[in-house]
Scaffold this motif. Structure first.
Motif, PDB file in Angstrom:
ATOM      1  N   THR A 139       0.813  -1.217   0.000  1.00  0.00           N
ATOM      2  CA  THR A 139       0.000   0.000   0.000  1.00  0.00           C
ATOM      3  C   THR A 139       0.841   1.259   0.000  1.00  0.00           C
ATOM      4  OG1 THR A 139      -0.138   0.187   2.430  1.00  0.00           O
ATOM      5  CG2 THR A 139      -1.745  -1.246   1.342  1.00  0.00           C
ATOM      6  N   ARG A 140       2.153   1.118   0.098  1.00  0.00           N
ATOM      7  CA  ARG A 140       3.006   2.289   0.287  1.00  0.00           C
ATOM      8  C   ARG A 140       3.574   2.880  -0.992  1.00  0.00           C
ATOM      9  NH1 ARG A 140       6.154   0.255   5.791  1.00  0.00           N
ATOM     10  NH2 ARG A 140       4.887   1.474   7.248  1.00  0.00           N
ATOM     11  N   ALA A 141       3.688   2.102  -2.068  1.00  0.00           N
ATOM     12  CA  ALA A 141       4.459   2.608  -3.201  1.00  0.00           C
ATOM     13  C   ALA A 141       4.076   1.946  -4.509  1.00  0.00           C
ATOM     14  CB  ALA A 141       5.948   2.398  -2.943  1.00  0.00           C
ATOM     15  N   LEU A 142       4.399   2.647  -5.617  1.00  0.00           N
ATOM     16  CA  LEU A 142       4.330   2.035  -6.943  1.00  0.00           C
ATOM     17  C   LEU A 142       5.549   1.138  -7.159  1.00  0.00           C
ATOM     18  CD1 LEU A 142       3.231   4.981  -9.280  1.00  0.00           C
ATOM     19  CD2 LEU A 142       1.861   3.061  -8.487  1.00  0.00           C
ATOM     20  N   ILE A 143       6.727   1.638  -6.764  1.00  0.00           N
ATOM     21  CA  ILE A 143       7.951   0.858  -6.891  1.00  0.00           C
ATOM     22  C   ILE A 143       8.547   0.695  -5.500  1.00  0.00           C
ATOM     23  CG2 ILE A 143      10.253   0.717  -7.903  1.00  0.00           C
ATOM     24  CD1 ILE A 143       9.284   2.361 -10.232  1.00  0.00           C
ATOM     25  N   MET A 144       8.657  -0.544  -5.043  1.00  0.00           N
ATOM     26  CA  MET A 144       9.192  -0.864  -3.721  1.00  0.00           C
ATOM     27  C   MET A 144      10.524  -1.604  -3.882  1.00  0.00           C
ATOM     28  SD  MET A 144       9.038  -1.032  -0.383  1.00  0.00           S
ATOM     29  CE  MET A 144       7.363  -0.428  -0.040  1.00  0.00           C
ATOM     30  N   VAL A 145      11.560  -1.116  -3.216  1.00  0.00           N
ATOM     31  CA  VAL A 145      12.848  -1.820  -3.161  1.00  0.00           C
ATOM     32  C   VAL A 145      12.948  -2.450  -1.778  1.00  0.00           C
ATOM     33  CG1 VAL A 145      15.346  -1.641  -3.367  1.00  0.00           C
ATOM     34  CG2 VAL A 145      13.878  -0.177  -4.772  1.00  0.00           C
ATOM     35  N   ASP A 146      12.872  -3.764  -1.714  1.00  0.00           N
ATOM     36  CA  ASP A 146      12.815  -4.460  -0.430  1.00  0.00           C
ATOM     37  C   ASP A 146      13.105  -5.941  -0.678  1.00  0.00           C
ATOM     38  OD1 ASP A 146      12.433  -4.994   2.262  1.00  0.00           O
ATOM     39  OD2 ASP A 146      10.249  -4.774   2.215  1.00  0.00           O
ATOM     40  N   ARG A 147      13.352  -6.684   0.373  1.00  0.00           N
ATOM     41  CA  ARG A 147      13.496  -8.126   0.251  1.00  0.00           C
ATOM     42  C   ARG A 147      12.135  -8.759  -0.037  1.00  0.00           C
ATOM     43  NH1 ARG A 147      11.728 -11.125   4.767  1.00  0.00           N
ATOM     44  NH2 ARG A 147      10.991  -9.780   6.451  1.00  0.00           N
ATOM     45  N   LEU A 148      12.135 -10.012  -0.495  1.00  0.00           N
ATOM     46  CA  LEU A 148      10.919 -10.790  -0.611  1.00  0.00           C
ATOM     47  C   LEU A 148      10.538 -11.336   0.754  1.00  0.00           C
ATOM     48  CD1 LEU A 148      11.755 -12.857  -3.824  1.00  0.00           C
ATOM     49  CD2 LEU A 148      10.333 -10.802  -3.696  1.00  0.00           C
ATOM     50  N   ASN A 149       9.282 -11.561   0.962  1.00  0.00           N
ATOM     51  CA  ASN A 149       8.819 -12.121   2.233  1.00  0.00           C
ATOM     52  C   ASN A 149       9.379 -13.521   2.467  1.00  0.00           C
ATOM     53  OD1 ASN A 149       7.218 -11.879   4.627  1.00  0.00           O
ATOM     54  ND2 ASN A 149       5.742 -13.303   3.731  1.00  0.00           N
ATOM     55  N   THR A 150       9.777 -14.197   1.393  1.00  0.00           N
ATOM     56  CA  THR A 150      10.337 -15.545   1.499  1.00  0.00           C
ATOM     57  C   THR A 150      11.834 -15.532   1.780  1.00  0.00           C
ATOM     58  OG1 THR A 150      10.593 -15.544  -0.906  1.00  0.00           O
ATOM     59  CG2 THR A 150       8.596 -16.551  -0.024  1.00  0.00           C
ATOM     60  N   GLN A 151      12.462 -14.352   1.808  1.00  0.00           N
ATOM     61  CA  GLN A 151      13.887 -14.238   2.036  1.00  0.00           C
ATOM     62  C   GLN A 151      14.183 -13.920   3.496  1.00  0.00           C
ATOM     63  OE1 GLN A 151      14.669 -11.173  -0.941  1.00  0.00           O
ATOM     64  NE2 GLN A 151      15.693 -12.683  -2.241  1.00  0.00           N
ATOM     65  N   SER A 152      15.419 -14.119   3.893  1.00  0.00           N
ATOM     66  CA  SER A 152      15.844 -13.884   5.270  1.00  0.00           C
ATOM     67  C   SER A 152      15.702 -12.422   5.654  1.00  0.00           C
ATOM     68  CB  SER A 152      17.304 -14.309   5.446  1.00  0.00           C
ATOM     69  OG  SER A 152      17.814 -13.872   6.681  1.00  0.00           O
ATOM     70  N   TRP A 153      15.057 -12.184   6.801  1.00  0.00           N
ATOM     71  CA  TRP A 153      14.872 -10.812   7.283  1.00  0.00           C
ATOM     72  C   TRP A 153      16.206 -10.170   7.635  1.00  0.00           C
ATOM     73  CZ3 TRP A 153      15.936  -9.038  12.331  1.00  0.00           C
ATOM     74  CH2 TRP A 153      15.537  -7.719  12.590  1.00  0.00           C
ATOM     75  N   SER A 154      17.143 -10.945   8.146  1.00  0.00           N
ATOM     76  CA  SER A 154      18.391 -10.383   8.640  1.00  0.00           C
ATOM     77  C   SER A 154      19.526 -10.413   7.624  1.00  0.00           C
ATOM     78  CB  SER A 154      18.842 -11.146   9.892  1.00  0.00           C
ATOM     79  OG  SER A 154      19.057 -12.519   9.592  1.00  0.00           O
ATOM     80  N   ALA A 155      19.283 -10.994   6.445  1.00  0.00           N
ATOM     81  CA  ALA A 155      20.375 -11.136   5.486  1.00  0.00           C
ATOM     82  C   ALA A 155      20.043 -10.631   4.083  1.00  0.00           C
ATOM     83  CB  ALA A 155      20.820 -12.601   5.412  1.00  0.00           C
ATOM     84  N   ALA A 156      18.806 -10.774   3.627  1.00  0.00           N
ATOM     85  CA  ALA A 156      18.451 -10.409   2.254  1.00  0.00           C
ATOM     86  C   ALA A 156      18.594  -8.902   2.058  1.00  0.00           C
ATOM     87  CB  ALA A 156      17.033 -10.864   1.940  1.00  0.00           C
ATOM     88  N   TYR A 157      19.185  -8.504   0.938  1.00  0.00           N
ATOM     89  CA  TYR A 157      19.556  -7.101   0.763  1.00  0.00           C
ATOM     90  C   TYR A 157      19.677  -6.775  -0.722  1.00  0.00           C
ATOM     91  CZ  TYR A 157      21.892  -2.812   2.402  1.00  0.00           C
ATOM     92  OH  TYR A 157      22.215  -1.514   2.726  1.00  0.00           O
TER      93      TYR A 157
END
Length: 483
Positions: free
Chosen positions: A311-329
């Motif tokens: 809900t925040r953006a048209l283009i989001m730069v972020d990890r996937l929900n299936t990736q590690s929270w502490s490592a994916a970058y």
């Protein structure tokens, strides 16, 4: 276990538990046999068709292939065959593949898709014949066709060595001025087709961005109204992009309505790029947030919190929900040559789960949740809450929740923010090492109390920008939520 089995268990005495166990196993066995019988009776084969590229299309380099598949129960997987040889398998819709035509002989090539359901039934698409047209030269020459006009002035010195092959067709007009010095070595192969117009000025000693062309080291995904192109943004496999991939969005008189999630790991020599191929008069492709449609099943984070990231953006730069929270970058990502608009309350979109949602009251046309070496250049950004937002938080995960080495260059931002609101701005950034250069920042929405550049970063460089209006042109304050 069936309800009747549970009743039998309750009624038997303690001395007859063993027999009760036999009854339960028998009931489960009967149920499994029944289920198997049900599966066996599914004799309806799925349907498959290749939607892109279309028949007789000339192709070269890495080609994106899109397949549509359906079944009365559900599609388990889709296989793509090239000249009768298995090229790839996809188990999630939309079904997309990348074919490296450099491994094929020039001439006709046949694409065939086979869809399978869970019962093992399969359906085969109508074959699609395309024409492979790769040109190679052992001495490293450039082969192809250039049609159009190049107008402008080039002043300076170019020093270096270029080795490799550039193959493809460039059609359109390039207008502008380049002044400065380019020194270095370029080695590799560029293959593809560019159609459109690039208009602009390259400032002395600095390049805002290069023309929107494939990198030559990854897949060239083309989105546009042309033959063989992906028609909509949700057909792009955003979650499968890898280093060197380029998503080229071609100008269309009709705006694109989609969301983009970038979680890929590009490299310095092979970044992941999403860029706009401009129209005949320099028009940027438009991505409109109103009635936008996200790629089905795309694994955004925040699903348990009302799909907040979507809900925040048209283009989001972020990890996937299936990736590690502490490592994916995400790393080495570039977004350029687009017009982005209408991601704010009052507008709605269809999310990755198929539901209709409104945009959050705090977001941005582009939101960088985490990542390094992110470039946002040559875009027009308007009518969002924040135009661009970058975030960094200190939550005990090291650098994985910090955005760093951000370049915001040559963009035009205006009409962002909200009426009577002091917390929404044209640019709001909190990053480690961020550079703002050659941007034009116009007025925010009427009665907004927002700012042109609100910056909470460390290592900030601001140079050669044109900023008008706003409660302040700039507000450079201490970092928040991290140190």
């Amino acid at each position: 276990m069936s309800k009747s089995s549970k009743i039998i268990t309750h009624r038997v005495s303690g001395s007859r538990k063993a027999k009760a166990g036999i009854v339960l196993v028998s009931a489960c066995t009967l149920f499994a046999a029944y289920a198997a019988r049900r599966a066996y009776t599914d004799t309806i084969a799925p349907k498959a068709s290749i939607t892109s590229p279309s028949a007789s299309t000339a192709v070269s380099g890495a080609v994106a292939v899109a397949v549509s598949a359906s079944d009365n129960v559900g599609v388990a997987k889709v296989e793509l065959y090239v000249n009768g040889t298995l090229s790839g398998t996809d188990t999630a819709s939309p079904f997309t593949f990348s074919v490296n035509t450099a491994t094929l002989a020039n001439g006709s090539a046949t694409l065939t898709a086979v869809a399978y359901d869970k019962a093992g039934n399969k359906g085969t698409s109508t074959p699609v014949s395309v024409t492979v047209s790769n040109t190679t030269s052992p001495d490293g020459t450039t082969t192809g066709t250039t049609t159009g006009t190049t107008t402008g002035t080039t002043t300076g010195t170019t020093t270096g060595t270029t080795t490799g092959t550039t193959t493809g067709t460039t059609t359109g007009t390039t207008t502008g001025t380049t002044t400065g010095t380019t020194t270095g070595t370029t080695t590799g192969t560029t293959t593809g087709t560019t159609t459109g117009t690039t208009t602009g000025t390259t400032t002395t000693g600095s390049t805002v961005t290069a023309a929107c062309q494939p990198s030559g080291s990854g897949t060239d995904y083309q989105v546009g109204p042309g033959t063989g192109q992906l028609a909509t943004l949700d057909l792009v496999p955003w979650d499968k992009l890898v280093a060197g991939d380029t998503v080229r969005i071609f100008y269309s008189a009709t705006p694109y309505r989609g969301h983009i999630l970038l979680a890929a790991n590009g490299t310095a020599s092979a970044p992941v790029r999403v860029c706009g191929v401009k129209g005949p008069n320099g028009e940027r492709p438009i991505i409109d947030g109103q009635n936008a449609v996200a790629r089905k099943g795309l694994a955004y984070t925040g699903a348990s919190s009302g799909n907040i990231q979507e809900t925040r953006a048209l283009i989001m730069v972020d990890r996937l929900n299936t990736q590690s929270w502490s490592a994916a970058y995400p790393t080495y990502i570039q977004i350029d040559g687009l017009e982005l608009r209408n991601a704010k309350p009052g507008y709605t979109f269809t999310n990755s789960l198929g539901g209709v949602q409104a945009y959050d009251s705090f977001g941005g046309c582009i939101w960088v949740e985490r990542g390094a070496n992110i470039t946002i250049a040559d875009n027009v950004i308007h009518d969002c809450t924040n135009g661009i937002f970058t975030r960094s938080v200190d939550v005990g995960a090291g650098m994985s929740t910090i955005s760093q080495d951000i370049r915001i260059a040559g963009n035009y931002l205006y009409s962002n923010g909200a009426a009577n609101d002091m917390f929404l701005h044209n640019i709001y950034a909190s990053s480690l090492r961020i550079t703002y250069e050659f941007n034009r920042l116009g007025p925010l929405v009427p009665t907004s109390q927002g700012i042109g550049i609100k910056d909470r970063s460390l290592g900030t460089v601001i140079r050669y920008n044109h900023i008008t209006e706003g409660a302040h042109s700039m507000d450079l304050v201490e970092p928040e939520d991290w140190s």
